[in-house]
Write a protein that holds these residues in place. Structure first.
Motif, short mmCIF file in Angstrom:
data_model
loop_
_atom_site.label_atom_id
_atom_site.label_comp_id
_atom_site.label_asym_id
_atom_site.label_seq_id
_atom_site.Cartn_x
_atom_site.Cartn_y
_atom_site.Cartn_z
N THR A 99 50.51 23.26 59.36
CA THR A 99 51.07 24.19 57.99
C THR A 99 49.80 24.78 58.43
O THR A 99 49.20 25.30 58.50
N ILE A 100 50.60 25.83 57.74
CA ILE A 100 50.27 27.41 57.21
C ILE A 100 48.84 26.99 56.49
O ILE A 100 47.94 27.42 55.63
N LYS A 101 49.16 25.83 55.94
CA LYS A 101 47.60 25.60 55.08
C LYS A 101 47.00 24.77 56.04
O LYS A 101 45.46 24.57 55.02
N GLY B 7 54.58 42.36 69.75
CA GLY B 7 55.15 41.56 69.72
C GLY B 7 54.40 41.35 67.45
O GLY B 7 54.82 43.08 67.03
N GLU B 8 55.00 40.67 67.26
CA GLU B 8 55.31 40.37 65.80
C GLU B 8 54.33 39.43 65.41
O GLU B 8 54.97 38.65 65.65
N THR B 9 53.78 39.11 64.06
CA THR B 9 53.38 37.83 63.20
C THR B 9 54.15 37.38 61.81
O THR B 9 54.60 38.36 61.61
N SER B 10 54.63 36.69 61.77
CA SER B 10 55.65 35.58 61.05
C SER B 10 55.52 34.65 60.57
O SER B 10 54.93 33.63 61.01
N ILE B 11 56.03 33.83 60.20
CA ILE B 11 56.56 32.13 59.00
C ILE B 11 58.04 31.20 59.23
O ILE B 11 58.54 32.37 59.90
N LEU B 12 57.47 30.42 60.35
CA LEU B 12 58.79 30.06 60.77
C LEU B 12 58.23 29.17 59.16
O LEU B 12 57.76 27.93 59.01
N GLN B 13 60.05 29.21 58.49
CA GLN B 13 59.64 28.04 57.36
C GLN B 13 61.17 26.88 58.20
O GLN B 13 61.70 27.14 58.72
N PHE B 14 60.92 24.98 57.97
CA PHE B 14 61.29 24.28 58.21
C PHE B 14 61.49 23.69 56.81
O PHE B 14 60.53 22.93 56.99
N GLY B 15 62.14 23.50 56.09
CA GLY B 15 62.66 22.72 54.95
C GLY B 15 61.12 23.19 54.39
O GLY B 15 60.71 24.36 54.03
N ILE B 16 60.21 22.44 53.29
CA ILE B 16 59.52 22.60 53.15
C ILE B 16 57.70 23.09 53.13
O ILE B 16 57.57 23.55 52.20
N ASP B 17 58.23 22.84 54.61
CA ASP B 17 56.61 23.66 55.49
C ASP B 17 56.89 24.43 56.39
O ASP B 17 58.34 24.94 56.58
N GLU B 18 55.83 25.25 56.35
CA GLU B 18 56.06 27.00 56.94
C GLU B 18 55.11 26.70 58.17
O GLU B 18 53.81 25.96 58.26
N TRP B 19 54.75 27.27 58.91
CA TRP B 19 54.05 27.14 60.15
C TRP B 19 53.63 29.00 60.40
O TRP B 19 54.91 29.62 60.62
#
Length: 471
Positions: A178-180, A214-226
């Protein structure tokens, strides 16, 4: 204490000792010692961070080397990439001054921790040749160059084929971390990635690279983020192959069909010529069917173009059948042209389409009623009258009546011949009138057919121009 806990504790203590000091080097030995390197290899299952609360930053860049194929039916794009990954290994740091000036070494990638970067649109296994080594800088920065045969899903729009432009997405990110734990970012600017791909693009075949965005972003699924990077690869089809093999031959066949209207309408060869042309166009479509893309999302405009062209050819054949029927139907030769046909066709329509009458013919007028000729004007009856006024003495004489009987037969023959010639003349006039009706209708339908083809061609060209300008 269990053996597993002891091993983990020992590795953690080793990692702490490695992070607090640089890798040792021996005199006469270029680079870090094998013993110190082996200690780093033992930490391969663990993310190379002294403080695990700090994420490992992975930089990504790629070069699009080839567009291997586009499958419109399965909506799959196959490309070949040169992928380059950068990340920091906090346990692989040494001082070049103590290691004979060595600043960079290569190590097997299986011995080191590597980020699990994948392409989310991946739909097939990677069968490209693996690169087993990475370059490690003395500061701990690792560069891993690898080849990637990417088979990805793409929403392909083929309505404007062969002038279509496709926009496919490549989404890079960690599959598990994940992002962490793992952060991703582009190693180069998107403009530099696009410029490099255009410079090195090979084996692209019918496809041309337009741009890479292109672009950077955050994928959120439930409580987790990628953390993810999304690239949009814009490619354009080179239409020369399809223009030469599809559009130009079809246009030539349509041009021949238009020119066939200049064949004499009373000739039966025009209908057979058009039927042969339709047969040839059908064979052409069967042969060229493999070049047309097929997909469940819709039909390309070029397929509609071919279908309408075939329909126009059939309409042209039906027009020829109607005109031929008017000109050759035997029952019409002995019928008067109806008055409404004279007014509508021979007068108004002929004037509307600027029909040119032949020099020896004029527009037919209303039929005239023939008045029977007086019996005194008939030469046969004029000769017969003296015979009726002759005296009974002459009629009783057989020698005097023989020449008179022959003369009456000759007059009767002349009357029959005159009636026959009059009938032929009337039939010829009726036939000419129906021929003029057929010529006027043929000229009118030809103008309508030509107008339909012109409007249709303009609509097709305008639609393709709009799609190209929007792309």
């Amino acid at each position: 204490m269990s053996p597993t806990v002891g091993i983990i504790s020992g590795l953690l203590l080793m990692s702490v000792s490695l992070c607090c000091s640089k890798l040792p080097c021996k005199k006469g030995h270029s680079g870090p010692t094998y013993e110190s390197m082996q200690a780093v290899f033992d930490l391969q299952p663990f993310r190379p961070a002294v403080n695990l609360s700090n994420p490992t930053i992975t930089n990504i860049s790629f070069t699009l080397y080839a567009v291997l194929g586009v499958n419109e039916k399965t909506q799959i794009l196959t490309t070949f990439l040169w992928l380059r990954l950068y990340w920091h290994h906090e346990f692989l740091i040494w001082d070049p001054e103590n290691c004979d000036g060595v600043t960079k070494i290569s190590l097997p990638v299986q011995k080191l921790w590597s980020p699990d970067i994948i392409v989310y649109e991946f739909v097939d296994d990677d069968v490209s040749q693996a690169c087993p080594y990475v370059y490690v800088n003395h500061t701990g920065h690792i560069r891993w160059d690898r080849m990637l045969r990417l088979v990805s899903a793409c929403n392909l729009e083929i309505f404007s084929f062969p002038f279509d432009v496709q926009n496919c997405t490549f989404t890079f990110g960690s599959y598990m971390h994940t992002i962490k734990d793992v952060r991703v970012s582009p190693a180069l600017t998107f403009a530099e990635i696009s410029a490099n791909s255009k410079r090195y693009l090979e084996a692209s075949g019918e496809w041309e690279l337009v741009d890479i965005l292109g672009e950077t972003s955050i994928l959120q699924f439930g409580i987790d983020e990628w953390d993810i990077i999304t690239f949009w690869v814009v490619i354009k089809r080179r239409p020369v192959l399809y223009v030469v093999n599809l559009l130009i031959p079809s246009s030539f066949l349509m041009l021949i069909d238009i020119l066939s209207f200049y064949l004499p309408p009373h000739s039966v060869d025009r209908a057979s010529f058009k039927m042969t042309l339709i047969l040839g166009y059908t064979v052409f479509l069967l042969i060229m069917n493999d070049l047309l893309p097929s997909t469940a999302n819709g039909t390309p405009i070029i397929g509609i173009y071919f279908s309408v062209c075939l329909a126009l050819m059939v309409i042209s054949l039906l027009e020829t059948v109607i005109i031929t029927s008017v000109l050759h139907h035997s029952s019409l030769k002995y019928q008067e042209v109806p008055n409404w046909v004279r007014i509508v066709v021979l007068k108004h329509i002929a004037t509307l389409i600027c029909y040119r009458w032949p020099e020896d013919a004029q527009p037919p007028s209303a039929p005239k009623t023939d008045t029977p000729e007086s019996s005194n004007d008939s030469p046969g009856l004029w000769i017969v009258q003296p015979a009726e006024q002759s005296s009974p003495q002459h009629t009783t004489n057989n020698e005097d009546t023989a020449p008179l009987t022959e003369l009456q037969q000759i007059c009767q023959y002349l009357d029959d011949l005159r009636a026959h010639l009059t009938s032929l003349q009337k039939e010829n006039e009726l036939q000419n009138q129906w021929c003029h009706v057929g010529y006027v209708l043929d000229f009118l339908l030809f103008r309508i057919y030509l107008l339909l083809i012109t409007c249709y061609a303009l609509v097709i060209i305008a639609m393709w121009c709009v799609w190209i300008s929007q792309s």
